[in-house]
Scaffold this motif. Structure first.
Motif, PDB file in Angstrom:
ATOM      1  N   PHE A  60      -5.822 -24.774 -38.515  1.00 21.84           N
ATOM      2  CA  PHE A  60      -5.393 -23.483 -37.979  1.00 21.84           C
ATOM      3  C   PHE A  60      -6.283 -23.036 -36.829  1.00 21.84           C
ATOM      4  O   PHE A  60      -5.848 -22.349 -35.931  1.00 21.84           O
ATOM      5  CB  PHE A  60      -5.402 -22.426 -39.096  1.00 21.84           C
ATOM      6  N   HIS A  62      -8.756 -23.395 -33.536  1.00 19.73           N
ATOM      7  CA  HIS A  62      -8.982 -24.286 -32.400  1.00 19.73           C
ATOM      8  C   HIS A  62     -10.419 -24.759 -32.312  1.00 19.73           C
ATOM      9  O   HIS A  62     -10.726 -25.699 -31.603  1.00 19.73           O
ATOM     10  CB  HIS A  62      -8.590 -23.572 -31.104  1.00 19.73           C
ATOM     11  N   ASN A 116      -7.382 -25.790 -25.132  1.00 20.92           N
ATOM     12  CA  ASN A 116      -7.075 -24.392 -25.411  1.00 20.92           C
ATOM     13  C   ASN A 116      -8.283 -23.518 -25.739  1.00 20.92           C
ATOM     14  O   ASN A 116      -8.427 -23.040 -26.850  1.00 20.92           O
ATOM     15  CB  ASN A 116      -6.167 -24.321 -26.639  1.00 20.92           C
ATOM     16  N   ARG A 118      -9.837 -20.164 -25.864  1.00 27.99           N
ATOM     17  CA  ARG A 118      -9.414 -18.763 -25.709  1.00 27.99           C
ATOM     18  C   ARG A 118     -10.602 -17.920 -25.283  1.00 27.99           C
ATOM     19  O   ARG A 118     -11.736 -18.397 -25.266  1.00 27.99           O
ATOM     20  CB  ARG A 118      -8.803 -18.257 -27.010  1.00 27.99           C
TER      21      ARG A 118
ATOM     22  N   SER B  45       9.133 -14.783 -44.957  1.00 26.86           N
ATOM     23  CA  SER B  45       8.836 -15.584 -43.777  1.00 26.86           C
ATOM     24  C   SER B  45      10.065 -15.869 -42.925  1.00 26.86           C
ATOM     25  O   SER B  45       9.939 -16.096 -41.736  1.00 26.86           O
ATOM     26  CB  SER B  45       8.177 -16.904 -44.195  1.00 26.86           C
ATOM     27  N   ARG B 171      -0.774 -24.805 -36.200  1.00 27.89           N
ATOM     28  CA  ARG B 171      -0.680 -23.378 -35.931  1.00 27.89           C
ATOM     29  C   ARG B 171       0.481 -23.116 -34.977  1.00 27.89           C
ATOM     30  O   ARG B 171       0.749 -23.916 -34.098  1.00 27.89           O
ATOM     31  CB  ARG B 171      -1.995 -22.957 -35.285  1.00 27.89           C
ATOM     32  N   GLY B 172       1.143 -22.013 -35.223  1.00 31.66           N
ATOM     33  CA  GLY B 172       2.210 -21.599 -34.325  1.00 31.66           C
ATOM     34  C   GLY B 172       3.403 -22.530 -34.362  1.00 31.66           C
ATOM     35  O   GLY B 172       3.752 -23.073 -35.406  1.00 31.66           O
ATOM     36  N   PHE B 173       4.025 -22.730 -33.218  1.00 25.65           N
ATOM     37  CA  PHE B 173       5.267 -23.485 -33.158  1.00 25.65           C
ATOM     38  C   PHE B 173       5.088 -24.940 -33.592  1.00 25.65           C
ATOM     39  O   PHE B 173       6.012 -25.583 -34.068  1.00 25.65           O
ATOM     40  CB  PHE B 173       5.816 -23.442 -31.727  1.00 25.65           C
ATOM     41  N   GLU B 174       3.876 -25.455 -33.433  1.00 21.55           N
ATOM     42  CA  GLU B 174       3.635 -26.862 -33.768  1.00 21.55           C
ATOM     43  C   GLU B 174       3.350 -27.086 -35.247  1.00 21.55           C
ATOM     44  O   GLU B 174       3.156 -28.216 -35.678  1.00 21.55           O
ATOM     45  CB  GLU B 174       2.459 -27.410 -32.956  1.00 21.55           C
ATOM     46  N   SER B 175       3.277 -26.024 -36.039  1.00 22.41           N
ATOM     47  CA  SER B 175       2.847 -26.220 -37.427  1.00 22.41           C
ATOM     48  C   SER B 175       3.925 -26.924 -38.257  1.00 22.41           C
ATOM     49  O   SER B 175       5.119 -26.792 -38.003  1.00 22.41           O
ATOM     50  CB  SER B 175       2.479 -24.883 -38.062  1.00 22.41           C
TER      51      SER B 175
END
Lengths: 160, 592
Positions: A60, A62, A116, A118, B45, B171-175
């Motif tokens: 989760f 980075h 990435n 941030r 969800s 994480r996010g769209f790639e999870s």
């Protein structure tokens, strides 16, 4: 660059008093340079959770990487302030200079570029590039390429 | 409590703690939902259940808001319908749309909701490379391209089964939902119970056969078409109260006769009843229990049942020290296979290698049991050649154009079709123990029992305990039997036993909460709200009813059991019985 010779039991001892999985994973990143399968196994063992849970937690964030990183880790801040002041151009130039993309490692293992990065929290000095522990404030492409070439040269001389 | 839904007033009974989704379902207002399941608690969800509530500026998920007195709810306003459609179209945007050949095409919750909402599946579609996961050795196939990231599988794995091998990676769209290091399920301590499959709203998780041969059902059709192969099938206890659901019948409808006819029409040479093998399991396990009762050597003086392969996977991985306490008696499936390839083959004078033994199962991991090393009585012959799940059989029956609902009732074939009610109740949690106690008390200990129904052991509680007054150990204590379903409960009982807090003489464990009636490969039910426990409750109710009206309710009274012992096996736990009907358990590594 991490030290892969640290044994599982030494690492276990080191994280026994960590308050959370996250801080234990940070220790793993620091000790080994990246999150190794053994480190995940030890963290799972210490916190009495499954390895899937630990791996899921690590993926989760980075800040964790799952393959060895270079000796010099380059982070180009992509926060809003840095971005509008040309961080993308700096990153592209560094990528071209090293012949790798963000997230990759050079074949000689000297450099890697973080995927990435941030906001690092110092927007007043944007744009910012971090190499290892060194911060370069209000930097630009020319300055950064000079720094990288200098490191390359030093490394070559050191090797001889 | 009064609520107003779409302009109509409703009085809701027993309303405290009810969500908008549940209250609306009660009054017949259907709100589509994908992630919600009564047994898993709140996920919120998928957002397909968004509704308008007066006084709130935003749309809210109906599954996550409790009703309040005077609440004014709109479930079909233009704003709600538009938002719902968009939510579903976004879910479809990266979904692998091979609906026609998808195994869940007739009971996919996403498909149903999208059809009702008249979605444009391509509205947000984009070029996406579909992910492939190497998992040729797994008994559960994951397809990330059909996953809607609802999180039900992750939750059931963590809460009900506590093995916690499935998690969200990335994480996010790639999870994606996966395991540690995105490897095969076989590399982590997955017990292949299949509860993730049972809870998946789409076909992102399916039962698989762990072979490179993709379509084992094709092989089955070829075997049936081949005259030289004698193809026989045995049906598990719980299948007869569930398979009808695949043809639109109510959950818990007894379709034993129709199922037998359908299997005959599919071309199986003989249709047998697995309940018969359950009767054998009871005879063997009963004698084993009495012989071990006062003779335990180790600290733990408990006999654990061995018929659930998910449980065996768990205990051999997590508690290898308990292996001496697991019954060596094979599960009914393996007992049936062993008898089919010996006793039955002799009887009809066919070479065992020409018999193709198929099992109809509510279970995802029975096929792993059939492939377990050392399970076969004779290492050169596979006792069980193929396991077909209820879901798969429903597809086969539909494919053959059989009008299941209107079939006549058929009868099981001789000589392995007669079984007792004791064998039947194996299909639900508590059944094995109840059946065992009937035989142990009456047959082995010679005590006549007036009441053979153990109501303490029935129902859907995760841990049930019975004190048996008719049966005592050498210290004069009543026999204490525990019935456990769901691995989280099993772990609790194991900890109680190991710490000395509780003592049980006999513990039955079923990996799936509720037992086989809630098996991983049971039909996915077309309901407004997914409620696996509710379906399991209906199915087990029918099973107990069928037992009650069965003239034969004790395993040891089954004439076929007596006959096979007399003609072939000798005595329960005797030499031949040991060779054919018992096995050994070996520890398994957690991580590979």
């Amino acid at each position: 660059m991490g030290d892969l010779t640290v044994t599982k039991s030494a690492f276990k001892k080191r994280i026994t008093n960590e308050p959370s999985i996250l801080t234990a994973l940070q220790q793993a990143q620091e000790v080994y340079g990246y999150i190794t399968p053994d480190a995940v196994a030890v963290v799972a063992d210490v916190f009495e959770v499954s390895q899937s849970r630990v791996y899921s937690t690590a993926t989760f964030y980075h800040q964790f990487t799952f393959a060895p990183r270079g000796k010099h880790v380059i982070s180009v801040c992509m926060g809003t302030a840095c971005y509008v002041l040309g961080a993308q151009e700096i990153l592209n130039a560094i990528e071209d200079e090293l012949g790798i993309k963000a997230g990759g490692v050079t074949t000689d293992g000297l450099f890697s570029i973080e995927h990435n990065t941030r906001c690092v929290g110092d927007c007043a000095s944007a744009p910012i590039v971090i190499i290892g522990e060194r911060w370069f404030n209000k930097t630009n492409t020319t300055k950064m390429l000079a720094v990288i070439r200098k490191i390359k040269k030093d490394e070559q001389e050191g090797a001889q | 409590m009064k609520i107003n839904v779409n302009g109509n007033e409703y009085e809701i009974k027993g309303a405290s703690g009810k969500t908008v989704l549940e209250a609306c379902a009660d009054i017949g207002v259907n709100i589509p939902n994908l992630c919600y399941s009564k047994n898993l608690g709140l996920l919120s969800s998928c957002r397909a259940c968004v509704v308008e509530i007066e006084g709130r500026w935003n749309l809210v998920p109906a599954c996550g808001v409790n009703i309040a007195d005077g609440m004014i709810i709109k479930t079909n306003s233009p704003r709600v319908l538009d938002a719902r459609k968009t939510v579903l179209e976004l879910l479809l945007s990266d979904h692998e749309l091979d609906c026609l050949k998808c195994s869940r095409t007739s009971d996919c919750r996403l498909k149903k909701a999208s059809e009702d909402a008249q979605c444009d599946a391509k509205r947000f579609a984009r070029d996406k490379e579909f992910v492939t996961v190497d998992q040729k050795n797994d008994y559960i196939r994951r397809n990330p391209n059909k996953c809607i990231m609802c999180g039900r599988c992750v939750k059931v794995c963590a809460i009900h089964q506590q093995v916690d091998v499935l998690a969200v990676n990335g994480r996010g769209f790639e999870s994606t939902v996966g395991v540690a290091w995105d490897k095969e399920l076989g590399s982590v301590p997955c017990i292949t119970c299949g509860q993730c499959v049972a809870n998946c709203p789409t076909a992102a998780l399916e039962e698989a056969q762990a072979t490179n041969r993709h379509d084992h059902l094709q092989l089955l059709k070829e075997k049936i078409a081949d005259d030289k192969t004698h193809v026989i099938i045995a049906t598990a206890p719980s299948t007869r109260v569930a398979i009808g659901e695949g043809f639109g019948m109510k959950s818990g409808t007894n379709v034993q006769g129709k199922m037998v006819t359908a299997l005959k029409k599919l071309g199986f040479d003989r249709i047998f009843d697995l309940n018969l093998a359950a009767d054998f399991t009871i005879m063997e396990e009963g004698v084993e229990f009495i012989s071990k009762l006062d003779n335990w050597e180790g600290e733990v003086k408990t006999l654990f049942t061995s018929c659930c392969p998910g449980w065996i996977n768990y205990v051999t991985m997590m508690h290898p020290d308990l292996i001496p306490n697991i019954s060596t008696t094979k599960s009914p499936q393996q007992i049936f296979g062993a008898l089919a390839k010996t006793y039955y083959a002799d009887k009809i004078d066919i070479e065992p290698k020409n018999i193709f033994m198929v099992m109809l199962m509510p279970c995802v991991t029975k096929s792993s049991e059939a492939n377990r090393k050392g399970i076969d009585a004779n290492s050169r012959i596979k006792d069980v050649d193929m396991v077909v799940t209820v879901r798969e059989m429903i597809r086969l029956i539909k494919e053959s154009g059989i009008d299941f609902k209107n079939l006549d009732d058929g009868k099981y074939d001789d000589p392995m079709g007669l079984s007792s009610g004791a064998g039947l109740i194996f299909g639900t949690t508590g059944g094995v123990t109840e059946a065992a106690l009937r035989t142990v008390c009456e047959h082995i200990m010679g005590k006549k029992m007036e009441n053979i129904e153990f109501h303490d052991l029935r129902g859907e509680k995760g841990i049930k305990v019975a004190n048996v007054r008719d049966l005592k150990d050498k210290n004069g204590n009543n026999i204490r039997a525990a019935v456990v379903s769901g691995i989280t409960n099993a772990e609790r009982v194991i900890q109680d036993i190991k710490s000395g807090y509780e003592h049980y003489h006999y513990v039955e464990v079923m990996a799936c909460p509720g037992g086989c009636v809630n098996g991983g490969a049971m039909p996915a039910h077309d309901a407004i709200i997914q409620d696996n426990f509710g379906n399991a409750r209906n199915r087990s109710k029918t099973i107990y009813n069928m037992d009650q009206y069965n003239n034969l309710r004790r395993s040891h009274e089954n004439p076929v059991v007596k006959q096979i012992y007399d003609e072939f096996l000798g005595k329960p736990n005797g030499k031949k019985a040991h060779e054919l009907l018992h096995t050994t358990h070996t520890p398994r590594k957690k991580y590979n």
